[in-house]
Design an enzyme around this catalytic site. Sequence first.
Site, PDB file in Angstrom:
ATOM      1  N   GLU A 113      53.338 -40.991 -19.208  1.00  0.00           N
ATOM      2  CA  GLU A 113      52.228 -40.045 -19.015  1.00  0.00           C
ATOM      3  C   GLU A 113      50.911 -40.761 -19.257  1.00  0.00           C
ATOM      4  OE1 GLU A 113      52.811 -36.900 -21.838  1.00  0.00           O
ATOM      5  OE2 GLU A 113      54.884 -36.589 -21.203  1.00  0.00           O
ATOM      6  N   LYS A 115      47.412 -41.202 -21.255  1.00  0.00           N
ATOM      7  CA  LYS A 115      46.957 -40.901 -22.610  1.00  0.00           C
ATOM      8  C   LYS A 115      45.519 -40.397 -22.510  1.00  0.00           C
ATOM      9  CE  LYS A 115      47.064 -42.789 -27.285  1.00  0.00           C
ATOM     10  NZ  LYS A 115      45.796 -42.277 -27.761  1.00  0.00           N
ATOM     11  N   ASP A 117      41.941 -39.004 -23.392  1.00  0.00           N
ATOM     12  CA  ASP A 117      41.053 -39.390 -24.479  1.00  0.00           C
ATOM     13  C   ASP A 117      40.165 -38.211 -24.852  1.00  0.00           C
ATOM     14  OD1 ASP A 117      39.912 -40.953 -26.347  1.00  0.00           O
ATOM     15  OD2 ASP A 117      38.758 -42.196 -24.951  1.00  0.00           O
ATOM     16  N   TYR A 225      53.325 -31.660 -24.690  1.00  0.00           N
ATOM     17  CA  TYR A 225      54.433 -31.783 -25.652  1.00  0.00           C
ATOM     18  C   TYR A 225      54.793 -30.407 -26.167  1.00  0.00           C
ATOM     19  CZ  TYR A 225      56.747 -33.534 -29.972  1.00  0.00           C
ATOM     20  OH  TYR A 225      57.616 -33.809 -30.983  1.00  0.00           O
ATOM     21  N   LYS A 311      47.802 -49.054 -25.080  1.00  0.00           N
ATOM     22  CA  LYS A 311      46.346 -48.889 -24.951  1.00  0.00           C
ATOM     23  C   LYS A 311      45.801 -49.890 -23.943  1.00  0.00           C
ATOM     24  CE  LYS A 311      44.548 -46.414 -28.436  1.00  0.00           C
ATOM     25  NZ  LYS A 311      43.575 -46.287 -29.173  1.00  0.00           N
ATOM     26  N   CYS A 405       3.589 -49.271 -29.558  1.00  0.00           N
ATOM     27  CA  CYS A 405       4.072 -48.676 -28.315  1.00  0.00           C
ATOM     28  C   CYS A 405       3.795 -49.633 -27.152  1.00  0.00           C
ATOM     29  CB  CYS A 405       3.381 -47.338 -28.079  1.00  0.00           C
ATOM     30  SG  CYS A 405       3.790 -46.633 -26.478  1.00  0.00           S
ATOM     31  N   CYS A 408       0.947 -47.897 -24.877  1.00  0.00           N
ATOM     32  CA  CYS A 408      -0.422 -47.551 -25.297  1.00  0.00           C
ATOM     33  C   CYS A 408      -0.829 -48.238 -26.602  1.00  0.00           C
ATOM     34  CB  CYS A 408      -0.550 -46.038 -25.439  1.00  0.00           C
ATOM     35  SG  CYS A 408       0.373 -45.390 -26.840  1.00  0.00           S
ATOM     36  N   CYS A 423       6.522 -42.833 -30.467  1.00  0.00           N
ATOM     37  CA  CYS A 423       5.101 -43.123 -30.308  1.00  0.00           C
ATOM     38  C   CYS A 423       4.374 -41.800 -30.559  1.00  0.00           C
ATOM     39  CB  CYS A 423       4.800 -43.622 -28.903  1.00  0.00           C
ATOM     40  SG  CYS A 423       3.032 -43.562 -28.544  1.00  0.00           S
ATOM     41  N   CYS A 429      -0.579 -41.279 -24.242  1.00  0.00           N
ATOM     42  CA  CYS A 429       0.380 -42.337 -23.886  1.00  0.00           C
ATOM     43  C   CYS A 429       0.929 -42.026 -22.479  1.00  0.00           C
ATOM     44  CB  CYS A 429       1.481 -42.369 -24.926  1.00  0.00           C
ATOM     45  SG  CYS A 429       2.788 -43.532 -24.570  1.00  0.00           S
TER      46      CYS A 429
HETATM   47  S1  IVH Z   1      52.382 -37.036 -27.371  1.00  0.00           S
HETATM   48  C1  IVH Z   1      54.669 -37.131 -31.386  1.00  0.00           C
HETATM   49  N1  IVH Z   1      51.203 -37.387 -25.056  1.00  0.00           N
HETATM   50  O1  IVH Z   1      47.330 -39.475 -28.510  1.00  0.00           O
HETATM   51  C2  IVH Z   1      53.973 -37.366 -30.096  1.00  0.00           C
HETATM   52  N2  IVH Z   1      49.887 -37.659 -27.011  1.00  0.00           N
HETATM   53  O2  IVH Z   1      48.089 -41.344 -30.922  1.00  0.00           O
HETATM   54  C3  IVH Z   1      52.786 -36.541 -29.947  1.00  0.00           C
HETATM   55  N3  IVH Z   1      47.523 -38.148 -26.576  1.00  0.00           N
HETATM   56  O3  IVH Z   1      47.473 -37.333 -31.267  1.00  0.00           O
HETATM   57  C4  IVH Z   1      51.760 -36.990 -28.997  1.00  0.00           C
HETATM   58  N4  IVH Z   1      47.657 -38.113 -24.380  1.00  0.00           N
HETATM   59  O4  IVH Z   1      45.988 -36.642 -29.308  1.00  0.00           O
HETATM   60  C5  IVH Z   1      51.058 -37.398 -26.404  1.00  0.00           C
HETATM   61  N5  IVH Z   1      50.290 -37.611 -22.927  1.00  0.00           N
HETATM   62  C6  IVH Z   1      50.131 -37.611 -24.243  1.00  0.00           C
HETATM   63  C7  IVH Z   1      48.895 -37.873 -24.861  1.00  0.00           C
HETATM   64  C8  IVH Z   1      48.812 -37.897 -26.262  1.00  0.00           C
HETATM   65  C9  IVH Z   1      46.847 -38.263 -25.413  1.00  0.00           C
HETATM   66  C10 IVH Z   1      46.896 -38.291 -27.915  1.00  0.00           C
HETATM   67  C11 IVH Z   1      47.217 -37.199 -28.872  1.00  0.00           C
HETATM   68  C12 IVH Z   1      47.887 -37.839 -30.048  1.00  0.00           C
HETATM   69  C13 IVH Z   1      47.476 -39.271 -29.893  1.00  0.00           C
HETATM   70  C14 IVH Z   1      48.582 -40.154 -30.447  1.00  0.00           C
END
Ligand code: IVH
Length: 667
Positions: A113, A115, A117, A225, A311, A405, A408, A423, A429
């Site tokens: 999946e 991740k 942010d 999840y 990451k 500044c 001016c 300023c 200005c």
């Molecule tokens: S699963 C026990 N799936 O990443 C597993 N987390 O470092 C629970 N996050 O706290 C997390 N995308 O805030 C999961 N597709 C995804 C995610 C995800 C972002 C974040 C989440 C979590 C952190 C884990």
Amino acid sequence: MKKNIEQEINNLRQQLHQHNHKYYVLNTPSITDFDFDQLMNQLIELETKYPEYNDSNSPSQRVGSDLNKEFEQVKHQYPMLSLGNTYSEEEIQDFYNRVSKQLPDEDFEIVCELKYDGTAIGLSYENGQLIRGVTRGDGVQGDDVTNNVKTIKSIPLRLEGNYPEQFEIRGEIFLPHNGFQKLNAAREEAGETPFANPRNAASGSLKMQNSAQVAKRPLDCFLYYMLGENLPSEYHIKNLDQARTWGFKIPSHLKLCKSIEEVFDFIRHWDSERHNLPFDIDGIVLKVNSLDQQRRLGFTAKSPRWAISYKFKAEQGYTKLESVTFQVGRTGAVTPVANLEPVFLAGTTVKRASLHNSDIISSLDLHLGDMVYIEKGGEIIPKIVGVDESVRQNDAKVVKFIQLCPECETELIRIEGEAAHYCPNSSSCPPQLKGRVEHFISRKAMNIDGLGTETIDLLFQNKMINDVADLYALHPMQLTSLDRMGEKSAQNILDGLEASKQVNFARVLFALGIRYVGETVAKKLASGFKSFDKLMNASQEELIEVDEIGDRIALSVVDYFSNENNRQLVERLKQAGLQFELSQEEQASHSDKLEGMSFVVSGSFSTFSRDELKTVIEKNGGKNLSGVSSKTTYLVAGDKIGPSKLAKAEKLGVKIISEDEFKDLIN
Ligand code: IVH
């Protein structure tokens, strides 16, 4: 009769839930915004008339409430753990080998999946109703942010289909790029510090005390999840597929992988493709698909053994710092900008990086000619994240924040507790003068047709204007004497200026560009003071009396009007014919009958919604408080009023009045 009304209310709620889902989750709206609003208005009308059918999960409740309260801490039913991080394909291979070793002679699948942010959230549902939204907190307990969560339109308040009686679903609340840019533009316009990136903006928004403000932030939520005793399937991906049918926004960017090669393909694909997404991701999450295998793999103290995150390396550029220039904005704030040797980074050529303020320059120990590392976050302009000191020339000069500044030459000041330099020469200005005129004519302010930045530049160059009041003294001949300005365009501008004399008081106030007075604050001040004369002479204490006006804003307003130049400017605009008080229509719905009184509103009412009642209080000069105290004049008690408020009012001898008694007060 009653039964029919209940049915009608339920029917409207059902329709609105479905339209919300189509619009916010499926992105396929099937009715116009206008028709949606009509349905919503019908529902609100019925709900107001028949409060006995109140439902806190009605689609009408998404507007949020104005109650300010500290969040309650709630213990997570299942601890909210984080994921182990990896940064290389080798580490992913190690994870895969570990899983395989612990599941000898078994096949296993990995769900990959994105991740997201943003900020994590756990949503609990019972009998298909959202009952609670809790932040991660320390993993054991988090903040109960249910009221804020309810304002996020893609989060279903009620589920459809065949859902388990009780379960929790977790996901990420985030701010898409376009929402982030709009939010920051509005903050800058109001002279507020913009958020550094979409993640901070999302978590900051979710933690706001006032859910009506949260409702205005374009937050979104992906769910990834599910937890509970009676989940529909023994496979993670199937549970997500089911959750999608109940109304959740389950992302489609996920893949069931049967080999590590497929996992690597997914990672490599998104490492470059992520730049084309309309939101930020910072990596990939890998999860073992079978829940049975998940249980057998178990957890370490901090994270599951059945999942891991990869990451992405933030894409870094390496280039030379050529110079640092300083820009002055309309509020006088001075922003340092790094000018770089052009370098290609994540899809674009970068020539400049923001340095934000003097603290950042000193913490980087920047020298001119330094080789620097730059990174792009959610921001449009990248930032310098490090310096390669090993290649610095011996005679390199350290970058110092300027003292005068650049426009001016006035000595800069730094307000205590703030990072920015200003300023103080607001009256002459040049970029401040020009910036204020540009703000004044902008769409959300006076919205003057025909006038644009280029014409403003020309007007300044030709010394035809020095401030916004000069615009109203412009002569047609002056305009036509400008480069490329025909009679028609000139007339257009004059018509635009004439029309702006009808723009209402609140927008005129916003257009002046007083620091921290954005659109909303301007509206509050306009209805609180009703005329410029009163506002101009208000003390800091009187300003704070107005709902949502705090010390910082009050001080800025007092400061603005203590400047004789500003008072004169307002006087000249008044002479020009601009609106400097509420119009008669606006006045009609205002009075000072409740002047000096403070109210706490609790429960539900038959002729008003709670928010409407609060607006009526404000428009009549009263003040809304969130909790009962000795300062409360009246507790307006509706149906189902909170027992603690009632008890407190009785204890303190605060007068408790009904809706009808309240109406008597204003009539
Ligand atoms: S699963 C026990 N799936 O990443 C597993 N987390 O470092 C629970 N996050 O706290 C997390 N995308 O805030 C999961 N597709 C995804 C995610 C995800 C972002 C974040 C989440 C979590 C952190 C884990």
